[in-house]
Design a protein around this motif. Structure first.
Motif, PDB file in Angstrom:
ATOM      1  N   ARG A   1      -8.576   3.735  -7.584  1.00 14.16           N
ATOM      2  CA  ARG A   1      -9.733   3.032  -7.013  1.00 14.16           C
ATOM      3  C   ARG A   1      -9.359   2.391  -5.688  1.00 14.16           C
ATOM      4  O   ARG A   1     -10.088   2.505  -4.693  1.00 14.16           O
ATOM      5  N   GLU A   2      -8.202   1.709  -5.647  1.00 12.06           N
ATOM      6  CA  GLU A   2      -7.791   1.007  -4.435  1.00 12.06           C
ATOM      7  C   GLU A   2      -7.473   1.979  -3.307  1.00 12.06           C
ATOM      8  O   GLU A   2      -7.709   1.685  -2.127  1.00 12.06           O
ATOM      9  N   LEU A   3      -6.929   3.148  -3.649  1.00 13.02           N
ATOM     10  CA  LEU A   3      -6.584   4.149  -2.634  1.00 13.02           C
ATOM     11  C   LEU A   3      -7.770   5.041  -2.275  1.00 13.02           C
ATOM     12  O   LEU A   3      -7.637   5.943  -1.444  1.00 13.02           O
ATOM     13  N   GLY A   4      -8.912   4.794  -2.901  1.00 11.36           N
ATOM     14  CA  GLY A   4     -10.100   5.576  -2.582  1.00 11.36           C
ATOM     15  C   GLY A   4     -10.037   7.002  -3.070  1.00 11.36           C
ATOM     16  O   GLY A   4     -10.590   7.912  -2.448  1.00 11.36           O
ATOM     17  N   LEU A   5      -9.378   7.212  -4.215  1.00 15.34           N
ATOM     18  CA  LEU A   5      -9.176   8.567  -4.711  1.00 15.34           C
ATOM     19  C   LEU A   5     -10.177   8.982  -5.790  1.00 15.34           C
ATOM     20  O   LEU A   5      -9.976   9.983  -6.460  1.00 15.34           O
ATOM     21  N   HIS A   6     -11.256   8.217  -5.937  1.00 16.84           N
ATOM     22  CA  HIS A   6     -12.272   8.593  -6.915  1.00 16.84           C
ATOM     23  C   HIS A   6     -13.375   9.440  -6.294  1.00 16.84           C
ATOM     24  O   HIS A   6     -14.353   9.775  -6.944  1.00 16.84           O
ATOM     25  N   HIS A   7     -13.227   9.768  -5.019  1.00 19.81           N
ATOM     26  CA  HIS A   7     -14.167  10.692  -4.373  1.00 19.81           C
ATOM     27  C   HIS A   7     -13.419  11.473  -3.311  1.00 19.81           C
ATOM     28  O   HIS A   7     -12.289  11.147  -2.956  1.00 19.81           O
ATOM     29  N   GLU A   8     -14.040  12.507  -2.786  1.00 18.49           N
ATOM     30  CA  GLU A   8     -13.385  13.389  -1.823  1.00 18.49           C
ATOM     31  C   GLU A   8     -13.319  12.787  -0.421  1.00 18.49           C
ATOM     32  O   GLU A   8     -14.212  12.068   0.003  1.00 18.49           O
ATOM     33  N   TRP A   9     -12.221  13.108   0.258  1.00 18.88           N
ATOM     34  CA  TRP A   9     -12.066  12.798   1.676  1.00 18.88           C
ATOM     35  C   TRP A   9     -11.752  14.123   2.377  1.00 18.88           C
ATOM     36  O   TRP A   9     -10.663  14.647   2.245  1.00 18.88           O
TER      37      TRP A   9
ATOM     38  N   TYR B   1      -2.084  -7.473  -6.684  1.00 14.60           N
ATOM     39  CA  TYR B   1      -3.120  -7.275  -5.668  1.00 14.60           C
ATOM     40  C   TYR B   1      -4.286  -6.462  -6.222  1.00 14.60           C
ATOM     41  O   TYR B   1      -5.401  -6.513  -5.702  1.00 14.60           O
ATOM     42  N   LEU B   2      -4.017  -5.685  -7.261  1.00 16.05           N
ATOM     43  CA  LEU B   2      -5.060  -4.872  -7.880  1.00 16.05           C
ATOM     44  C   LEU B   2      -5.824  -5.658  -8.932  1.00 16.05           C
ATOM     45  O   LEU B   2      -6.800  -5.165  -9.503  1.00 16.05           O
ATOM     46  N   GLY B   3      -5.332  -6.867  -9.229  1.00 16.93           N
ATOM     47  CA  GLY B   3      -5.932  -7.646 -10.303  1.00 16.93           C
ATOM     48  C   GLY B   3      -5.348  -7.288 -11.646  1.00 16.93           C
ATOM     49  O   GLY B   3      -5.927  -7.583 -12.700  1.00 16.93           O
ATOM     50  N   SER B   4      -4.188  -6.628 -11.631  1.00 15.52           N
ATOM     51  CA  SER B   4      -3.543  -6.203 -12.873  1.00 15.52           C
ATOM     52  C   SER B   4      -2.259  -7.001 -13.069  1.00 15.52           C
ATOM     53  O   SER B   4      -1.367  -6.971 -12.220  1.00 15.52           O
TER      54      SER B   4
ATOM     55  N   VAL C   1       0.840  -1.204   0.000  1.00 11.52           N
ATOM     56  CA  VAL C   1       0.000   0.000   0.000  1.00 11.52           C
ATOM     57  C   VAL C   1       0.873   1.253   0.000  1.00 11.52           C
ATOM     58  O   VAL C   1       0.587   2.228  -0.696  1.00 11.52           O
ATOM     59  N   ALA C   2       1.961   1.220   0.771  1.00 11.91           N
ATOM     60  CA  ALA C   2       2.852   2.377   0.856  1.00 11.91           C
ATOM     61  C   ALA C   2       3.541   2.665  -0.472  1.00 11.91           C
ATOM     62  O   ALA C   2       3.927   3.810  -0.737  1.00 11.91           O
ATOM     63  N   ARG C   3       3.689   1.648  -1.319  1.00 13.26           N
ATOM     64  CA  ARG C   3       4.331   1.856  -2.622  1.00 13.26           C
ATOM     65  C   ARG C   3       3.354   2.307  -3.703  1.00 13.26           C
ATOM     66  O   ARG C   3       3.768   2.876  -4.714  1.00 13.26           O
ATOM     67  N   LEU C   4       2.061   2.079  -3.508  1.00 15.66           N
ATOM     68  CA  LEU C   4       1.082   2.444  -4.539  1.00 15.66           C
ATOM     69  C   LEU C   4       1.095   3.937  -4.883  1.00 15.66           C
ATOM     70  O   LEU C   4       1.044   4.297  -6.062  1.00 15.66           O
ATOM     71  N   PRO C   5       1.155   4.852  -3.885  1.00 15.65           N
ATOM     72  CA  PRO C   5       1.226   6.270  -4.239  1.00 15.65           C
ATOM     73  C   PRO C   5       2.484   6.616  -5.037  1.00 15.65           C
ATOM     74  O   PRO C   5       2.464   7.535  -5.862  1.00 15.65           O
TER      75      PRO C   5
ATOM     76  N   TYR D   1      -5.164   2.661 -17.452  1.00 16.03           N
ATOM     77  CA  TYR D   1      -5.999   1.734 -16.678  1.00 16.03           C
ATOM     78  C   TYR D   1      -5.357   1.416 -15.337  1.00 16.03           C
ATOM     79  O   TYR D   1      -6.041   1.270 -14.318  1.00 16.03           O
ATOM     80  N   LEU D   2      -4.035   1.337 -15.319  1.00 10.90           N
ATOM     81  CA  LEU D   2      -3.327   1.087 -14.071  1.00 10.90           C
ATOM     82  C   LEU D   2      -3.520   2.253 -13.104  1.00 10.90           C
ATOM     83  O   LEU D   2      -3.685   2.057 -11.897  1.00 10.90           O
ATOM     84  N   VAL D   3      -3.522   3.462 -13.632  1.00 11.71           N
ATOM     85  CA  VAL D   3      -3.802   4.643 -12.808  1.00 11.71           C
ATOM     86  C   VAL D   3      -5.207   4.534 -12.212  1.00 11.71           C
ATOM     87  O   VAL D   3      -5.410   4.801 -11.018  1.00 11.71           O
ATOM     88  N   TYR D   4      -6.159   4.133 -13.046  1.00  9.61           N
ATOM     89  CA  TYR D   4      -7.528   3.964 -12.548  1.00  9.61           C
ATOM     90  C   TYR D   4      -7.574   2.948 -11.411  1.00  9.61           C
ATOM     91  O   TYR D   4      -8.203   3.180 -10.368  1.00  9.61           O
ATOM     92  N   GLN D   5      -6.897   1.817 -11.595  1.00  7.08           N
ATOM     93  CA  GLN D   5      -6.921   0.762 -10.577  1.00  7.08           C
ATOM     94  C   GLN D   5      -6.308   1.225  -9.251  1.00  7.08           C
ATOM     95  O   GLN D   5      -6.845   0.948  -8.180  1.00  7.08           O
ATOM     96  N   ILE D   6      -5.182   1.924  -9.339  1.00  7.37           N
ATOM     97  CA  ILE D   6      -4.525   2.386  -8.109  1.00  7.37           C
ATOM     98  C   ILE D   6      -5.380   3.434  -7.411  1.00  7.37           C
ATOM     99  O   ILE D   6      -5.553   3.410  -6.187  1.00  7.37           O
TER     100      ILE D   6
END
Length: 260
Positions: free
Chosen positions: A111-119, A89-92, A46-50, A104-109
């Protein structure tokens, strides 16, 4: 580099993501079991995904459509096997001889990091560090808008920072509730950090970014990311000493990869 500027860089990396969307296949993914039941990803991955996301964002900006695991590994400073494992782990899994579809890889990451909506974020502490973090416009543009800033110092209450009015710490719970805040940022002196954490948890916050150089005592279910700039400098000091020791020993010139 000043402590404040370094802190901004670390926080920026924490929320860094590209703004490109990849809507294709979204409907298909949503209808598959993998979209609703996710495999837990190890913390180290997870720490490497960003990091991957930051690199891939730059590649998209440069017009790159495909990228191999070897290329991504070289840019990220890790080995290719680790990249492939992380992305699995992302299914990619990429395509042999072609690599990964970058968009598509950007989309997957994302999605996994929850960046498709605001926090939404609340900052506790309106001193120099809190002021600098709250003024950073990149948070909002990347989906982490600062919804509130609180401080115990009445002389700071009422001032505007980055368009947000500083309110008293007593208003923390109502800000979290009314603004639907998800993340708390502690930018207080170390002596006040534990109290800030307790108040955030009591207000319903479950994710905390801690800039105070102190270990926080929180319930097990609370997610905490701590940034201690003094510790980071000490680690760099270790590597500086290692380099000097290597140079002082004849024939010993090998350097730890982390120092390069």
């Amino acid at each position: 580099m000043s402590r404040t500027n370094r802190a901004i860089e670390v926080a920026r990396d924490f929320v860094n993501s590209c703004t490109n969307a990849y809507p294709c296949r979204v409907a298909k993914l949503a209808s598959t079991p993998s979209a609703s039941v996710r495999k837990r990803i190890p913390d180290a991955a997870v720490a490497r995904l960003p990091v991957y996301l930051h690199i891939l964002s730059g590649e998209i900006a440069s017009g790159v459509a495909q990228l191999s695991s070897d290329q991504l590994a070289a840019l990220a400073g890790v080995n290719a096997a680790k990249v492939r494992k992380d992305l699995s782990y992302l299914g990619s899994y990429g395509t042999r001889g072609v690599g990964y579809d970058v968009a598509y890889l950007v989309y997957q990451i994302k999605r996994e990091l929850g960046l498709h909506h605001e926090w939404k974020v609340v900052v506790v502490g309106a001193g120099n560090l809190g002021n600098a973090l709250s003024n950073y416009s990149g948070f909002s543009s990347r989906g982490f808008p600062v919804a509130g800033i609180v401080d115990i110092d009445s002389t700071k209450v009422g001032k505007k920072i980055g368009g947000v009015t500083v309110r008293h710490i007593d208003d923390l719970a109502s800000i979290v509730r009314d603004e639907a805040v998800s993340i708390g940022v502690i930018a207080t002196p170390p002596a006040s950090a534990q109290q800030a954490a307790d108040l955030l948890v009591a207000a319903g916050i479950r994710s905390i970014l801690n800039f105070a150089s102190v270990v926080l005592n929180t319930p097990e279910e609370i997610s905490i990311r701590s940034v201690d700039l003094g510790v980071e400098l000490q680690i760099l000091g270790y590597y500086e000493q290692q380099q000097r020791d290597d140079i002082s020993v004849p024939g010993n010139r090998e350097m730890d990869p982390a120092c390069r």
